[in-house]
Enzyme design. Structure first.
Site, PDB file in Angstrom:
ATOM      1  N   SER A   1       0.841  -1.183   0.000  1.00 43.39           N
ATOM      2  CA  SER A   1       0.000   0.000   0.000  1.00 43.39           C
ATOM      3  C   SER A   1       0.885   1.245   0.000  1.00 43.39           C
ATOM      4  O   SER A   1       1.670   1.439  -0.923  1.00 43.39           O
ATOM      5  CB  SER A   1      -0.952  -0.029   1.209  1.00 43.39           C
ATOM      6  OG  SER A   1      -1.998   0.892   1.050  1.00 43.39           O
TER       7      SER A   1
ATOM      8  N   ASP B   1      -9.648  -3.787  -5.465  1.00 45.18           N
ATOM      9  CA  ASP B   1      -9.106  -2.927  -4.420  1.00 45.18           C
ATOM     10  C   ASP B   1      -9.723  -1.529  -4.517  1.00 45.18           C
ATOM     11  O   ASP B   1      -9.692  -0.902  -5.569  1.00 45.18           O
ATOM     12  CB  ASP B   1      -7.579  -2.838  -4.574  1.00 45.18           C
ATOM     13  CG  ASP B   1      -6.894  -2.216  -3.377  1.00 45.18           C
ATOM     14  OD1 ASP B   1      -7.565  -1.512  -2.595  1.00 45.18           O
ATOM     15  OD2 ASP B   1      -5.684  -2.437  -3.218  1.00 45.18           O
TER      16      ASP B   1
ATOM     17  N   HIS C   1      -8.064  -4.950  -1.374  1.00 42.82           N
ATOM     18  CA  HIS C   1      -6.835  -4.410  -0.804  1.00 42.82           C
ATOM     19  C   HIS C   1      -6.133  -5.428   0.086  1.00 42.82           C
ATOM     20  O   HIS C   1      -4.907  -5.424   0.182  1.00 42.82           O
ATOM     21  CB  HIS C   1      -7.171  -3.154   0.002  1.00 42.82           C
ATOM     22  CG  HIS C   1      -5.984  -2.302   0.313  1.00 42.82           C
ATOM     23  ND1 HIS C   1      -5.241  -1.662  -0.659  1.00 42.82           N
ATOM     24  CD2 HIS C   1      -5.398  -1.976   1.491  1.00 42.82           C
ATOM     25  CE1 HIS C   1      -4.260  -0.971  -0.095  1.00 42.82           C
ATOM     26  NE2 HIS C   1      -4.335  -1.138   1.205  1.00 42.82           N
TER      27      HIS C   1
END
Length: 717
Positions: free
Chosen positions: A561, A646, A681
């Site tokens: 991320s 995501d 995610h």
């Protein structure tokens, strides 16, 4: 020393090359950039050409990883063999019931259950019962295995039992996009009601009447939390009234009940400001602002013992302090200092009890719990290792002298203790079982301090197997994040044991942009000081190699991320210092994303990265954005992962990044790009699927570092 590295066969499948299509990205002040792969963005995830490209990349990964499939399977089997399959959480007591989650052997998802309190029923006895086949007295709240059956992805984000213990509201997600649907279940009859509320966040609060539920509705396009609504069971959700609507897209929103259950609160929060509203849970018809929002004033409040207790950075308290206010307070003028601000101690949170408070603090990059009694006396919960993680655990009932807290380190599995604040007695409730003969005494953890190029001291947590020699020959995996003030504390990982047993060193670089060293540590790693995050990570690598923890050609780096942004930045800035880069769901197209307010999270994060509509932020972000700074040079071997669904870092960021990197990379190391076509995610749902993904990534890394064989010999040759 000689080390043999895994190479891909010459006749392996060739990497895909997606088409280039001219596209100009414009900034409000006239700046322009060309983005030849912008077309890969499809918000509906339906473009056949885009999907074909992602599938081609997956096929390329399959071909490239074929020779390492036995190693992947071996690592996966090692990890799974360490996990107690019929494990359960430590039960906690609330309103006459003990609540817990448990796994059944061979199944991917939790069963949430409860048992009624009574003679012989407590946290320890229930855990013992959960290890057996007979769950006498258990009431199943949710069997997530049954709910997930036949679905590619399934997750329960939150669930809440009504105050009378009879109704359950829960929020589930079926594609990983974190757009939840609320459902209701009668716990007495097992009936699931027809009420279903879609397009919401996983945040639920019951009112005292046991039929009214407050929830947060998301914007269907940006997915931002926008409105608090209330639903009365049995009515049409389309008619649910709006209780509060947030107009400023830079604020997130959440709801909760206070510690004493007296109030329902709405909390809106940006990177630099907060505002809370409260209403009586018995009659939540009107919400009152506790203190109006003011830029650069953050606060969070709880109500207990007839007063508000507020954690805030107001009045220059950069590391936060605790203040109190009367129950009817509506202004900061009512706030009175209780626990003063300190330059050397960061206050992370507080839990309120009858007769004392437990304060979560951070000092010298380590967590600690401070017990502050009503008579003013205080003490700290003790820790036994140089690098560890400690925090408050589930303590739903304030009327007890027993404080429950969690403890872990890079060698100590997750542990839950109870401490009697009156007598000092400590009880071990549970230590995460690690099967397969894991012995924590055979591993060593340490904390070192690394000098940054500007003089800052960077804390680093390390772990390796006993007998390791700092002779400059070992392989190293260095992890980092460094954004949002998120602290990456040293905790036990059941997956990393497979690396340590192969002679690797694992290091967590607590770089600026996190909050391990207090609020200034965070402030020095965001906005126009963001590059400190990247140079800190590189400086840690240089130090560890020079100190003999790793060979210069056997260093791997890992981040996800915003940590994927870190990976993209360091591979542009110092590609020769890393042999392998592991990058999961990476935020790598910073400027384009931050220019587009329709993308989820963008507007919330102007105070984290900067608003590129202002030229000074645009120019600074452009100077480090990984996608924009790719150049003709030799890059390390890379494994990049993403999820098609995501909602936090959109799949097209890493897709574009990999496509452009293939065009510019002059090196010969492999570049692999894996897209989880069903996940978001956090990857695929299910307990063991995550370990399959991690094993593939680790196998790639081990192959590149010369550890594709039995490991130990290769690491010390």
């Amino acid at each position: 020393m000689t080390t043999s590295f895994h190479t891909v066969a010459a006749d392996a499948a060739q990497p895909p090359h997606p088409a280039k299509k001219p596209h100009t990205v414009k900034a409000p002040f006239g700046a322009q950039r060309q983005d030849e792969y912008y077309w890969l963005r499809d918000d509906k995830r339906e473009n056949p050409e885009m999907l074909a490209y992602l599938k081609a990349e997956n096929a390329y990964v399959d071909a490239q990883m074929a020779a390492l499939k036995p190693l992947e399977d071996k690592v996966y089997n090692e990890i799974v063999a360490r996990i107690k399959q019929d494990d359960s959480s430590v039960p906690y007591r609330e309103r006459g019931y003990w609540y817990y989650g448990r796994f059944e052997a061979g199944k991917d998802y939790l069963v949430y259950g409860r048992r009624k309190d009574g003679a012989g029923v407590d946290a320890v006895s229930i855990q013992q019962a959960n290890g057996a086949a007979d769950f006498a007295g258990e009431q199943v709240l949710l069997d997530v295995n049954a709910l997930a059956a036949g679905k590619d992805y399934y997750s329960v984000g939150d669930w809440e039992v009504s105050p009378d213990n009879n109704l359950l509201a829960y929020a589930d997600d079926t594609n990983g996009r974190r757009q939840y649907t609320i459902r209701f279940k009668n716990l007495a009859t097992g009936e699931t009601y027809a009420d279903a509320i879609a397009g919401v966040s996983a945040n639920l609060v019951w009112a005292d009447d046991n039929k009214t539920l407050f929830y947060v509705e998301n914007d269907p396009e940006t997915l931002l939390t926008k409105r608090v609504k209330k639903h009365v069971l049995g009515t049409d959700p389309k008619l649910d009234p709006v209780v509060y609507e947030e107009k400023d897209d830079s604020f997130y929103m959440g709801i909760d009940r206070t510690r004493d259950d007296r109030y329902i609160v709405i909390h809106v929060s940006s990177t630099v400001s907060d505002e809370m509203r409260y209403a009586p849970a018995a009659d939540p018809s009107r919400f009152t602002v506790l203190a109006p929002r003011t830029r650069d004033v953050e606060y969070g409040a709880d109500h207990f013992d007839g007063r508000w207790v507020i954690r805030t950075n107001a009045d220059g308290a950069t590391n936060f302090k605790l203040v109190t206010a009367p129950s009817a307070s509506t202004s900061r003028k009512d706030w009175k200092d209780w626990v003063a601000h300190r330059d050397d101690v960061f206050v992370e949170g507080v839990e309120l009890f009858d007769g004392y408070a437990a304060i979560a603090e951070r000092s010298d990059a380590l967590e600690r719990v401070r017990i502050l009694k009503n008579d003013g006396k205080d003490e700290y919960v003790k820790a036994d290792e140089p690098a560890y993680s400690m925090g408050l655990d589930a303590n739903p009932e304030p009327g007890t002298p027993w404080l429950r807290y969690s403890y872990t380190s890079l060698t100590t599995p997750a542990t839950v203790y109870e401490l009697n604040v009156q007598t000092g007695e400590r009880r071990l409730l549970k230590r995460q079982p690690v099967l397969g003969g894991y012995d924590p005494s055979q591993y060593v953890t340490e904390r070192v301090w690394v000098p940054a190029r500007d003089g800052a001291r960077i804390p680093v947590s390390l772990v390796y197997k006993k007998g390791f020699r700092k002779d400059g020959t070992a392989a190293l995996l260095q992890y980092g994040y460094g954004s949002y003030g998120a602290s990456m504390d040293p905790g036990f990982s059941v997956t990393n044991v497979s690396l340590l047993d192969r002679g690797m060193v694992y290091a967590i670089a607590h770089i600026r942009g996190g909050q391990e060293m207090g609020r200034k540590w965070y402030d020095d790693g965001k906005l126009l000081r963001k590059k400190n995050t990247f140079t800190d990570f590189i400086d840690v690598t240089d130090y560890l190699v020079k100190a003999g923890y790793a060979a210069p050609d056997r260093v791997a780096a890992y981040g996800g991320s915003a940590g994927g942004l870190l990976m993209g930045a360091i591979s542009n800035m110092a590609p020769d210092k890393y042999r392998v880069i592991l990058s999961q769901v990476p935020f790598v197209d910073v400027v384009t994303t931050m220019l587009d307010a329709s993308i989820p999270l963008t507007t919330n994060e102007y105070d984290e990265w900067g608003n590129p509509e202002q030229k000074k932020y645009y120019d600074y972000m452009l100077s480090y954005s990984p996608y924009d700074n790719l150049s003709k040079q030799a890059y390390p071997a890379m494994f990049v992962g993403t999820g098609l669904w995501d909602s936090q870092v959109q799949y097209f960021e890493p897709a574009k990044y990999v496509a452009r990197l293939r065009d510019l990379n002059t090196g010969k190391h492999p570049l692999l790009f894996r897209t989880n076509m069903e996940g978001g995610h956090s990857g695929k749902s299910g307990r063991f699927r995550q370990y399959r993904e991690r094993s593939e990534m680790f196998a790639f890394m081990l192959g590149q570092l010369g550890l594709a064989g039995d490991g130990t010999a290769a690491a010390t040759q």
